[in-house]
Scaffold this motif. Structure first.
Motif, PDB file in Angstrom:
ATOM      1  N   TRP A  51       0.820  -1.208   0.000  1.00 44.72           N
ATOM      2  CA  TRP A  51       0.000   0.000   0.000  1.00 44.72           C
ATOM      3  C   TRP A  51       0.859   1.266   0.000  1.00 44.72           C
ATOM      4  CZ3 TRP A  51      -0.511   3.923   3.629  1.00 44.72           C
ATOM      5  CH2 TRP A  51      -1.562   4.802   3.436  1.00 44.72           C
ATOM      6  N   LEU A  52       1.975   1.247   0.755  1.00 40.74           N
ATOM      7  CA  LEU A  52       2.893   2.396   0.756  1.00 40.74           C
ATOM      8  C   LEU A  52       3.454   2.660  -0.631  1.00 40.74           C
ATOM      9  CD1 LEU A  52       4.908   1.832   4.069  1.00 40.74           C
ATOM     10  CD2 LEU A  52       3.103   3.497   3.681  1.00 40.74           C
ATOM     11  N   GLY A  53       3.769   1.581  -1.349  1.00 42.74           N
ATOM     12  CA  GLY A  53       4.297   1.753  -2.707  1.00 42.74           C
ATOM     13  C   GLY A  53       3.249   2.277  -3.670  1.00 42.74           C
ATOM     14  N   ARG A  54       2.003   1.789  -3.559  1.00 43.47           N
ATOM     15  CA  ARG A  54       0.950   2.251  -4.466  1.00 43.47           C
ATOM     16  C   ARG A  54       0.605   3.719  -4.223  1.00 43.47           C
ATOM     17  NH1 ARG A  54      -1.401  -2.760  -3.071  1.00 43.47           N
ATOM     18  NH2 ARG A  54      -2.821  -1.675  -1.646  1.00 43.47           N
ATOM     19  N   GLU A  55       0.623   4.152  -2.968  1.00 41.56           N
ATOM     20  CA  GLU A  55       0.303   5.542  -2.638  1.00 41.56           C
ATOM     21  C   GLU A  55       1.449   6.507  -2.908  1.00 41.56           C
ATOM     22  OE1 GLU A  55      -2.594   6.787  -1.608  1.00 41.56           O
ATOM     23  OE2 GLU A  55      -3.516   4.808  -1.843  1.00 41.56           O
ATOM     24  N   GLY A  56       2.630   5.990  -3.246  1.00 42.78           N
ATOM     25  CA  GLY A  56       3.775   6.860  -3.525  1.00 42.78           C
ATOM     26  C   GLY A  56       4.418   7.452  -2.297  1.00 42.78           C
ATOM     27  N   LYS A  57       4.156   6.846  -1.126  1.00 39.75           N
ATOM     28  CA  LYS A  57       4.757   7.355   0.107  1.00 39.75           C
ATOM     29  C   LYS A  57       6.169   6.831   0.298  1.00 39.75           C
ATOM     30  CE  LYS A  57       0.299   7.790   2.428  1.00 39.75           C
ATOM     31  NZ  LYS A  57       0.317   9.263   2.515  1.00 39.75           N
ATOM     32  N   CYS A  58       6.487   5.651  -0.266  1.00 40.66           N
ATOM     33  CA  CYS A  58       7.804   5.038  -0.141  1.00 40.66           C
ATOM     34  C   CYS A  58       8.155   4.318  -1.438  1.00 40.66           C
ATOM     35  CB  CYS A  58       7.843   4.041   1.028  1.00 40.66           C
ATOM     36  SG  CYS A  58       7.636   4.776   2.650  1.00 40.66           S
ATOM     37  N   VAL A  59       9.442   4.070  -1.614  1.00 37.33           N
ATOM     38  CA  VAL A  59       9.914   3.209  -2.697  1.00 37.33           C
ATOM     39  C   VAL A  59      10.107   1.816  -2.105  1.00 37.33           C
ATOM     40  CG1 VAL A  59      11.727   2.795  -4.376  1.00 37.33           C
ATOM     41  CG2 VAL A  59      11.055   5.144  -3.825  1.00 37.33           C
ATOM     42  N   VAL A  60       9.341   0.845  -2.601  1.00 35.06           N
ATOM     43  CA  VAL A  60       9.371  -0.510  -2.048  1.00 35.06           C
ATOM     44  C   VAL A  60       9.902  -1.474  -3.108  1.00 35.06           C
ATOM     45  CG1 VAL A  60       7.432   0.009  -0.530  1.00 35.06           C
ATOM     46  CG2 VAL A  60       6.986  -0.993  -2.746  1.00 35.06           C
ATOM     47  N   ASP A  61      10.613  -2.501  -2.672  1.00 32.28           N
ATOM     48  CA  ASP A  61      11.094  -3.568  -3.558  1.00 32.28           C
ATOM     49  C   ASP A  61      11.225  -4.854  -2.753  1.00 32.28           C
ATOM     50  OD1 ASP A  61      14.507  -3.677  -3.176  1.00 32.28           O
ATOM     51  OD2 ASP A  61      13.336  -2.045  -2.283  1.00 32.28           O
ATOM     52  N   GLU A  62      10.965  -5.952  -3.436  1.00 36.28           N
ATOM     53  CA  GLU A  62      10.988  -7.266  -2.808  1.00 36.28           C
ATOM     54  C   GLU A  62      12.241  -8.013  -3.224  1.00 36.28           C
ATOM     55  OE1 GLU A  62       8.086 -11.180  -2.210  1.00 36.28           O
ATOM     56  OE2 GLU A  62       7.781  -9.785  -3.887  1.00 36.28           O
ATOM     57  N   THR A  63      12.940  -8.601  -2.262  1.00 31.29           N
ATOM     58  CA  THR A  63      14.139  -9.396  -2.508  1.00 31.29           C
ATOM     59  C   THR A  63      13.978 -10.755  -1.827  1.00 31.29           C
ATOM     60  OG1 THR A  63      15.257  -8.520  -0.539  1.00 31.29           O
ATOM     61  CG2 THR A  63      15.519  -7.273  -2.588  1.00 31.29           C
ATOM     62  N   GLU A  64      15.028 -11.547  -1.905  1.00 27.70           N
ATOM     63  CA  GLU A  64      14.998 -12.855  -1.246  1.00 27.70           C
ATOM     64  C   GLU A  64      14.904 -12.710   0.265  1.00 27.70           C
ATOM     65  OE1 GLU A  64      18.480 -14.831  -2.525  1.00 27.70           O
ATOM     66  OE2 GLU A  64      17.809 -15.083  -4.599  1.00 27.70           O
ATOM     67  N   LYS A  65      15.401 -11.589   0.809  1.00 28.00           N
ATOM     68  CA  LYS A  65      15.378 -11.369   2.250  1.00 28.00           C
ATOM     69  C   LYS A  65      14.079 -10.713   2.726  1.00 28.00           C
ATOM     70  CE  LYS A  65      20.390 -10.904   2.607  1.00 28.00           C
ATOM     71  NZ  LYS A  65      21.512 -10.043   3.060  1.00 28.00           N
ATOM     72  N   GLY A  66      13.186 -10.395   1.806  1.00 23.65           N
ATOM     73  CA  GLY A  66      11.930  -9.783   2.184  1.00 23.65           C
ATOM     74  C   GLY A  66      11.734  -8.425   1.531  1.00 23.65           C
ATOM     75  N   TRP A  67      10.801  -7.652   2.085  1.00 23.22           N
ATOM     76  CA  TRP A  67      10.452  -6.343   1.543  1.00 23.22           C
ATOM     77  C   TRP A  67      11.338  -5.258   2.153  1.00 23.22           C
ATOM     78  CZ3 TRP A  67       7.097  -5.403  -2.393  1.00 23.22           C
ATOM     79  CH2 TRP A  67       6.269  -6.450  -2.775  1.00 23.22           C
ATOM     80  N   PHE A  68      11.787  -4.340   1.266  1.00 24.44           N
ATOM     81  CA  PHE A  68      12.595  -3.196   1.683  1.00 24.44           C
ATOM     82  C   PHE A  68      11.851  -1.910   1.294  1.00 24.44           C
ATOM     83  CE2 PHE A  68      15.696  -6.515   1.734  1.00 24.44           C
ATOM     84  CZ  PHE A  68      16.641  -6.149   2.671  1.00 24.44           C
ATOM     85  N   VAL A  69      12.008  -0.889   2.127  1.00 21.36           N
ATOM     86  CA  VAL A  69      11.331   0.405   1.894  1.00 21.36           C
ATOM     87  C   VAL A  69      12.360   1.528   1.971  1.00 21.36           C
ATOM     88  CG1 VAL A  69       9.087  -0.338   2.744  1.00 21.36           C
ATOM     89  CG2 VAL A  69      10.743   0.599   4.356  1.00 21.36           C
ATOM     90  N   SER A  70      12.073   2.592   1.211  1.00 16.77           N
ATOM     91  CA  SER A  70      12.884   3.821   1.248  1.00 16.77           C
ATOM     92  C   SER A  70      11.925   5.003   1.289  1.00 16.77           C
ATOM     93  CB  SER A  70      13.795   3.932   0.019  1.00 16.77           C
ATOM     94  OG  SER A  70      14.666   2.824  -0.043  1.00 16.77           O
ATOM     95  N   TYR A  71      12.107   5.870   2.279  1.00 19.94           N
ATOM     96  CA  TYR A  71      11.204   7.014   2.453  1.00 19.94           C
ATOM     97  C   TYR A  71      11.428   8.040   1.343  1.00 19.94           C
ATOM     98  CZ  TYR A  71       8.782  10.909   4.673  1.00 19.94           C
ATOM     99  OH  TYR A  71       7.946  11.958   4.938  1.00 19.94           O
TER     100      TYR A  71
END
Length: 386
Positions: A121-141
């Motif tokens: 939801w954070l990625g869809r709303e444009g509040k954070c940059v999100v990406d999924e890796t083997e270690k899980g989800w990462f976010v950047s404000y």
């Protein structure tokens, strides 16, 4: 069973168990009640107070869910921004830091059933940059504060300027190296040859010289590339200072130069007249005369005037471009300097500061008694009375 008394071992044991975080499934967000086990949570859900809260929730469930969701997202983003800035970080790491506060809002009260849905939801709303890796989800404000963005732009410009200076220095060093290589390759080394005398019978003469004449001159110290660059920079600054001083001197001379009195071609160009009060606007004359008032004693070739200062009684020969008219108080006499009533004496009736004009009543000449409206400031000036 009643509560244990304060200070008893059982009371202390219960307080220790209640300290810190408890299981999420035994927490009631509406009542803000944390239970320690399943039996306690079951007792709470069957209590009358909980039933009343459920009735309140049922009246407007969407309102409460939206409020809880907003509070949770705001707290999560605030922690992400304050603690990690715009760095890329694991979403679960931020969540663990968020729930470390015992009074945090729990996720089971929001519209998201899991942390993964919340991150998406954070990625869809444009509040954070999100990406999924083997270690899980990462976010950047994503930074949206104008002051912070401006500070980042200034830092980027400063870094770019420093990089450009380093590149220029590197290019200068490379150019110096190439020049040194070219100069060394252009030198010719002569091979040694046998000494042959053309005339074998010629006598050889030896000339003794003193120690001073035999000593070779001291070699000149060669400047490094950095020293040459510093010298060039000093020379450039010196030339710039000289040019700046010359420009200031030319400007000062131009200001101090009194414009030549021009020949009259159009009667409407010249406005100077005798016995009018004028103000000096030539800054080069200094504070002694700049902004001071005087009166015209004589008009010189229409565009120049001999002005006698009121305070010091000093006479100055000035051009009309270095003077401006003076507006007196209402009821005082003025002299009309332009237009069909030029030369007439009038009384100041009213001043319109919005339109920069005045109303006059002619008191001398053919138009005596006539009211003149909308006379610009520069078309009249105060009459000097001795």
């Amino acid at each position: 069973m009643g509560k244990h008394e304060v200070g008893t071992p059982k009371y202390i044991a219960n307080k220790i168990k209640a300290k810190g975080l408890q299981k999420l499934r035994w927490y009631c967000q509406m009542c803000q009640k944390q239970c320690r086990d399943e039996n306690g949570f079951k007792c709470h859900t069957s209590s009358e107070s909980h039933q009343r809260q459920l009735l309140i929730f049922a009246d407007n469930a969407d309102k409460y869910i939206d409020e809880f969701s907003k509070e949770f997202s705001d707290g999560y983003l605030e922690l992400l921004h304050r603690q990690f800035g715009t760095k890329r970080v694991h979403a679960n790491k931020v969540y663990q830091d968020y729930i470390a506060d015992r009074d945090h809002l729990h996720m089971n009260a929001t519209q998201w059933e899991s942390l993964t849905e919340f991150v998406k939801w954070l990625g869809r709303e444009g509040k954070c940059v999100v990406d999924e890796t083997e270690k899980g989800w990462f976010v950047s404000y994503i930074e949206r504060d104008p002051e912070t963005i401006e500070l980042q732009n200034q830092l980027a410009k400063k870094t770019k300027m420093e990089k450009d200076d380093e590149e220029k220095m590197q290019e200068f060093f490379e150019r110096q190296v190439k020049l040194g290589q070219q100069s060394s390759s252009s030198r010719r080394v002569s091979a040694p040859s046998e000494l042959v005398r053309e005339n074998a019978d010629e006598k050889l003469t030896l000339k003794l010289v003193t120690k001073k004449t035999m000593e070779p001159p001291a070699p000149k110290r060669t400047l490094s590339a950095l020293e040459k660059l510093e010298l060039e920079e000093k020379e450039r600054r010196k030339k710039a200072r000289i040019e700046e001083k010359k420009a200031e001197e030319r400007k000062r001379e131009k200001e101090e130069e009194v414009k030549p009195i021009r020949k009259a071609q159009d009667n409407e160009d010249g406005w100077l007249s005798e016995d009018i009060v004028v103000k000096v606007v030539l800054k080069s004359l200094g504070e002694k005369y700049y902004g001071k008032k005087g009166y015209v004693t004589k008009v010189l070739d229409k565009y120049g005037a001999l002005v006698k200062m009121i305070d010091t009684e000093v006479k100055l020969k000035l051009d009309q471009d270095h003077l401006e008219t003076v507006i007196p108080n209402i009821g005082r006499q003025v002299k009309i300097l332009k237009g069909p009533h030029k030369g007439s004496v009038a009384e100041l009736v009213d001043i319109n500061t919005n339109k920069f004009c005045v109303r006059l009543k002619v008191i001398s000449g053919k138009s005596k008694g006539e009211i003149l409206d909308r006379i610009p400031y520069e078309n009249m000036s105060k009459l000097y009375t001795r």
